[in-house]
Design a protein around this motif. Structure first.
Motif, PDB file in Angstrom:
ATOM      1  N   ARG A 118     -31.732  47.902  15.742  1.00 15.00           N
ATOM      2  CA  ARG A 118     -30.972  49.068  15.274  1.00 15.00           C
ATOM      3  C   ARG A 118     -31.217  49.342  13.795  1.00 15.00           C
ATOM      4  O   ARG A 118     -31.351  50.495  13.390  1.00 15.00           O
ATOM      5  CB  ARG A 118     -29.478  48.855  15.508  1.00 15.00           C
ATOM      6  CG  ARG A 118     -29.087  48.927  16.951  1.00 15.00           C
ATOM      7  CD  ARG A 118     -27.590  48.830  17.081  1.00 15.00           C
ATOM      8  NE  ARG A 118     -27.249  48.322  18.394  1.00 15.00           N
ATOM      9  CZ  ARG A 118     -26.146  47.677  18.685  1.00 15.00           C
ATOM     10  NH1 ARG A 118     -25.243  47.453  17.750  1.00 15.00           N
ATOM     11  NH2 ARG A 118     -25.921  47.262  19.905  1.00 15.00           N
ATOM     12  N   LEU A 119     -31.282  48.278  12.996  1.00 14.59           N
ATOM     13  CA  LEU A 119     -31.543  48.456  11.562  1.00 14.59           C
ATOM     14  C   LEU A 119     -32.936  49.034  11.321  1.00 14.59           C
ATOM     15  O   LEU A 119     -33.128  49.840  10.414  1.00 14.59           O
ATOM     16  CB  LEU A 119     -31.366  47.121  10.832  1.00 14.59           C
ATOM     17  CG  LEU A 119     -29.934  46.564  10.816  1.00 14.59           C
ATOM     18  CD1 LEU A 119     -29.915  45.166  10.208  1.00 14.59           C
ATOM     19  CD2 LEU A 119     -28.990  47.489  10.078  1.00 14.59           C
ATOM     20  N   VAL A 120     -33.891  48.639  12.150  1.00 15.22           N
ATOM     21  CA  VAL A 120     -35.242  49.221  12.054  1.00 15.22           C
ATOM     22  C   VAL A 120     -35.188  50.701  12.441  1.00 15.22           C
ATOM     23  O   VAL A 120     -35.760  51.553  11.767  1.00 15.22           O
ATOM     24  CB  VAL A 120     -36.247  48.450  12.934  1.00 15.22           C
ATOM     25  CG1 VAL A 120     -37.586  49.176  13.006  1.00 15.22           C
ATOM     26  CG2 VAL A 120     -36.438  47.026  12.410  1.00 15.22           C
ATOM     27  N   ALA A 121     -34.492  51.019  13.527  1.00 16.02           N
ATOM     28  CA  ALA A 121     -34.387  52.408  13.990  1.00 16.02           C
ATOM     29  C   ALA A 121     -33.720  53.295  12.939  1.00 16.02           C
ATOM     30  O   ALA A 121     -34.069  54.478  12.797  1.00 16.02           O
ATOM     31  CB  ALA A 121     -33.617  52.464  15.301  1.00 16.02           C
ATOM     32  N   LEU A 122     -32.776  52.738  12.186  1.00 11.13           N
ATOM     33  CA  LEU A 122     -32.100  53.489  11.133  1.00 11.13           C
ATOM     34  C   LEU A 122     -32.925  53.589   9.852  1.00 11.13           C
ATOM     35  O   LEU A 122     -32.554  54.292   8.918  1.00 11.13           O
ATOM     36  CB  LEU A 122     -30.752  52.836  10.805  1.00 11.13           C
ATOM     37  CG  LEU A 122     -29.683  52.952  11.881  1.00 11.13           C
ATOM     38  CD1 LEU A 122     -28.498  52.047  11.546  1.00 11.13           C
ATOM     39  CD2 LEU A 122     -29.241  54.399  12.033  1.00 11.13           C
ATOM     40  N   GLY A 123     -34.034  52.864   9.793  1.00 16.56           N
ATOM     41  CA  GLY A 123     -34.887  52.889   8.615  1.00 16.56           C
ATOM     42  C   GLY A 123     -34.425  51.958   7.513  1.00 16.56           C
ATOM     43  O   GLY A 123     -34.893  52.057   6.378  1.00 16.56           O
ATOM     44  N   LEU A 124     -33.510  51.056   7.831  1.00 13.64           N
ATOM     45  CA  LEU A 124     -32.995  50.127   6.824  1.00 13.64           C
ATOM     46  C   LEU A 124     -33.878  48.892   6.668  1.00 13.64           C
ATOM     47  O   LEU A 124     -33.848  48.231   5.640  1.00 13.64           O
ATOM     48  CB  LEU A 124     -31.563  49.719   7.176  1.00 13.64           C
ATOM     49  CG  LEU A 124     -30.568  50.882   7.206  1.00 13.64           C
ATOM     50  CD1 LEU A 124     -29.229  50.415   7.741  1.00 13.64           C
ATOM     51  CD2 LEU A 124     -30.425  51.499   5.834  1.00 13.64           C
ATOM     52  N   LEU A 125     -34.639  48.581   7.693  1.00 10.32           N
ATOM     53  CA  LEU A 125     -35.626  47.501   7.640  1.00 10.32           C
ATOM     54  C   LEU A 125     -36.975  48.073   8.041  1.00 10.32           C
ATOM     55  O   LEU A 125     -37.051  48.944   8.904  1.00 10.32           O
ATOM     56  CB  LEU A 125     -35.259  46.365   8.607  1.00 10.32           C
ATOM     57  CG  LEU A 125     -34.050  45.519   8.291  1.00 10.32           C
ATOM     58  CD1 LEU A 125     -33.832  44.477   9.396  1.00 10.32           C
ATOM     59  CD2 LEU A 125     -34.184  44.837   6.950  1.00 10.32           C
ATOM     60  N   ASP A 126     -38.025  47.561   7.419  1.00 11.26           N
ATOM     61  CA  ASP A 126     -39.388  47.970   7.767  1.00 11.26           C
ATOM     62  C   ASP A 126     -40.002  46.933   8.687  1.00 11.26           C
ATOM     63  O   ASP A 126     -39.871  45.730   8.448  1.00 11.26           O
ATOM     64  CB  ASP A 126     -40.261  48.091   6.523  1.00 11.26           C
ATOM     65  CG  ASP A 126     -39.885  49.285   5.668  1.00 11.26           C
ATOM     66  OD1 ASP A 126     -39.445  50.305   6.246  1.00 11.26           O
ATOM     67  OD2 ASP A 126     -40.030  49.197   4.447  1.00 11.26           O
TER      68      ASP A 126
END
Length: 69
Positions: A34-42
């Motif tokens: 989810r954090l990747v989907a939100l752009g918070l993690l690469d």
């Protein structure tokens, strides 16, 4: 004669799979997705669509956790 001390890093240690990253961070893999989907993690995706993380993403994850708290 002296030689520079250089830390050797195996290529497998430069990138972490989603499961490895989740295990080392103590978070559930779905939350990390989810954090990747939100752009918070690469994360990079391989040909099979699996997520791969650099070790530098631990710093980004720590920032996200601090902001969330």
């Amino acid at each position: 004669m002296s030689y520079a001390m250089v830390r050797a890093v195996r290529p497998s240690l430069e990138r972490l799979s989603l499961e490895e990253f989740a295990l080392l961070s103590g978070l559930h893999p779905e939350l990390i997705r989810r954090l990747v989907a939100l752009g918070l993690l690469d994360a990079d995706r391989d040909a099979a669509g699996r997520l791969w993380f650099s070790r530098g993403e631990f710093a980004a994850l720590a920032r996200v956790q601090r902001l969330r708290a």
